[in-house]
Design an enzyme around this catalytic site. Structure first.
Site, PDB file in Angstrom:
ATOM      1  N   LYS A 104     -24.044 -28.351 -26.376  1.00 20.41           N
ATOM      2  CA  LYS A 104     -23.385 -27.117 -26.819  1.00 20.41           C
ATOM      3  C   LYS A 104     -23.859 -25.902 -26.030  1.00 20.41           C
ATOM      4  CE  LYS A 104     -20.858 -29.041 -29.886  1.00 20.41           C
ATOM      5  NZ  LYS A 104     -19.434 -29.127 -29.637  1.00 20.41           N
ATOM      6  N   GLY A 105     -24.358 -26.155 -24.838  1.00 17.38           N
ATOM      7  CA  GLY A 105     -24.817 -25.033 -24.013  1.00 17.38           C
ATOM      8  C   GLY A 105     -23.743 -24.502 -23.088  1.00 17.38           C
ATOM      9  N   ARG A 108     -19.709 -27.962 -20.253  1.00 15.50           N
ATOM     10  CA  ARG A 108     -18.320 -28.395 -20.017  1.00 15.50           C
ATOM     11  C   ARG A 108     -17.489 -27.234 -19.459  1.00 15.50           C
ATOM     12  NH1 ARG A 108     -16.243 -33.376 -19.407  1.00 15.50           N
ATOM     13  NH2 ARG A 108     -14.333 -32.746 -18.422  1.00 15.50           N
TER      14      ARG A 108
HETATM   15  N1  LIG Z   1     -18.822 -18.624 -22.095  1.00 17.89           N
HETATM   16  C1  LIG Z   1     -19.026 -19.099 -23.336  1.00 17.89           C
HETATM   17  N2  LIG Z   1     -19.457 -18.286 -24.298  1.00 17.89           N
HETATM   18  C2  LIG Z   1     -19.663 -18.760 -25.538  1.00 17.89           C
HETATM   19  N3  LIG Z   1     -19.488 -20.030 -25.903  1.00 17.89           N
HETATM   20  C3  LIG Z   1     -19.065 -20.871 -24.963  1.00 17.89           C
HETATM   21  C4  LIG Z   1     -18.814 -20.460 -23.635  1.00 17.89           C
HETATM   22  N4  LIG Z   1     -18.402 -21.534 -22.933  1.00 17.89           N
HETATM   23  C5  LIG Z   1     -18.380 -22.559 -23.793  1.00 17.89           C
HETATM   24  N5  LIG Z   1     -18.777 -22.161 -25.001  1.00 17.89           N
HETATM   25  C6  LIG Z   1     -18.903 -22.982 -26.194  1.00 17.89           C
HETATM   26  O1  LIG Z   1     -19.859 -23.986 -25.932  1.00 17.89           O
HETATM   27  C7  LIG Z   1     -19.527 -25.127 -26.708  1.00 17.89           C
HETATM   28  C8  LIG Z   1     -19.383 -26.324 -25.802  1.00 17.89           C
HETATM   29  O2  LIG Z   1     -20.584 -26.541 -25.105  1.00 17.89           O
HETATM   30  P1  LIG Z   1     -20.738 -27.837 -24.212  1.00 17.89           P
HETATM   31  O3  LIG Z   1     -19.644 -27.915 -23.213  1.00 17.89           O
HETATM   32  O4  LIG Z   1     -22.129 -27.863 -23.660  1.00 17.89           O
HETATM   33  O5  LIG Z   1     -20.505 -28.968 -25.275  1.00 17.89           O
HETATM   34  S1  LIG Z   1     -21.031 -30.433 -25.203  1.00 17.89           S
HETATM   35  O6  LIG Z   1     -22.391 -30.431 -25.731  1.00 17.89           O
HETATM   36  O7  LIG Z   1     -20.954 -30.944 -23.828  1.00 17.89           O
HETATM   37  O8  LIG Z   1     -20.110 -31.160 -26.077  1.00 17.89           O
HETATM   38  C9  LIG Z   1     -18.199 -24.827 -27.383  1.00 17.89           C
HETATM   39  O9  LIG Z   1     -18.499 -24.395 -28.670  1.00 17.89           O
HETATM   40  P2  LIG Z   1     -17.849 -25.101 -29.939  1.00 17.89           P
HETATM   41  O10 LIG Z   1     -16.376 -24.809 -29.842  1.00 17.89           O
HETATM   42  O11 LIG Z   1     -18.496 -24.417 -31.110  1.00 17.89           O
HETATM   43  O12 LIG Z   1     -18.161 -26.543 -29.862  1.00 17.89           O
HETATM   44  C10 LIG Z   1     -17.638 -23.727 -26.534  1.00 17.89           C
HETATM   45  O13 LIG Z   1     -16.746 -22.924 -27.262  1.00 17.89           O
END
Ligand SMILES: Nc1ncnc2c1ncn2[C@@H]1O[C@H](COP(=O)(O)OS(=O)(=O)O)[C@@H](OP(=O)(O)O)[C@H]1O
EC number: 2.8.2.-
Length: 149
Positions: A104-105, A108
């Site tokens: 969730k960092g 992706r």
């Molecule tokens: N720039 C930016 N700012 C804030 N939030 C962001 C950003 N980019 C990605 N996201 C949120 O990050 C979540 C996905 O993270 P990951 O791609 O690492 O997910 S995973 O662990 O590989 O499944 C996912 O959150 P959730 O929708 O709550 O799952 C994305 O919405």
């Protein structure tokens, strides 16, 4: 017909049918292997002909991303005729950049942003090499590059 074939192959006419079949099978196997290796060699030639470009630099990182992207030098020539043959039109090599991040960092999202660039080829699904597939070794992690990349 059988005698004519035996004459062509320059073998005795009195060859038992079973042996004749085995001989034919062997010849067909030999021809198949020859065609297979010929094709694999020519596919590898096509794949390496269009890729003279040097390794690219990684895209500039943001202030909080200094450790999220790690560069690796590409293997200079990791292609083999067989691997090129099996993956259709590409070569196998190590990735030039790896995205590392916690769950969730936003890894992706970063991958998708990078993928928009026409010079970037990215894996389809996250390979999870370091956390789930490390035991499989580097050979497993080889990235399949399309022809000319
Ligand atoms: N720039 C930016 N700012 C804030 N939030 C962001 C950003 N980019 C990605 N996201 C949120 O990050 C979540 C996905 O993270 P990951 O791609 O690492 O997910 S995973 O662990 O590989 O499944 C996912 O959150 P959730 O929708 O709550 O799952 C994305 O919405």
């Amino acid at each position: 017909m059988g005698q004519r074939l035996n004459r062509c192959l320059d073998v005795p006419v009195a060859l038992p049918p079973l042996r004749r079949r085995l001989l034919l099978l062997f010849i067909m196997l030999f021809l198949w292997l020859y065609m297979f290796y010929s094709c694999a060699g020519s596919c590898a030639g096509l794949a390496t002909r269009g890729s003279p470009s040097p390794p690219r630099a990684a895209p500039p990182l943001g202030p909080g991303e200094e450790s999220s992207v790690e560069e690796q030098r590409a293997a200079p020539d990791a292609a083999s005729p067989i691997s090129s043959f099996f993956n259709g039109s590409g070569t196998k090599r190590l990735p030039q950049a790896i995205i590392i991040g916690v769950k969730k960092g936003g890894t992706r999202a970063l991958l998708e942003f990078l993928r928009v660039h026409p010079d970037v080829r990215a894996v389809g699904a996250e390979p999870h090499f370091f956390d789930r597939n490390y035991e499989r070794g580097l050979a497993w992690s080889l990235f399949i590059c399309p022809q000319g990349v």
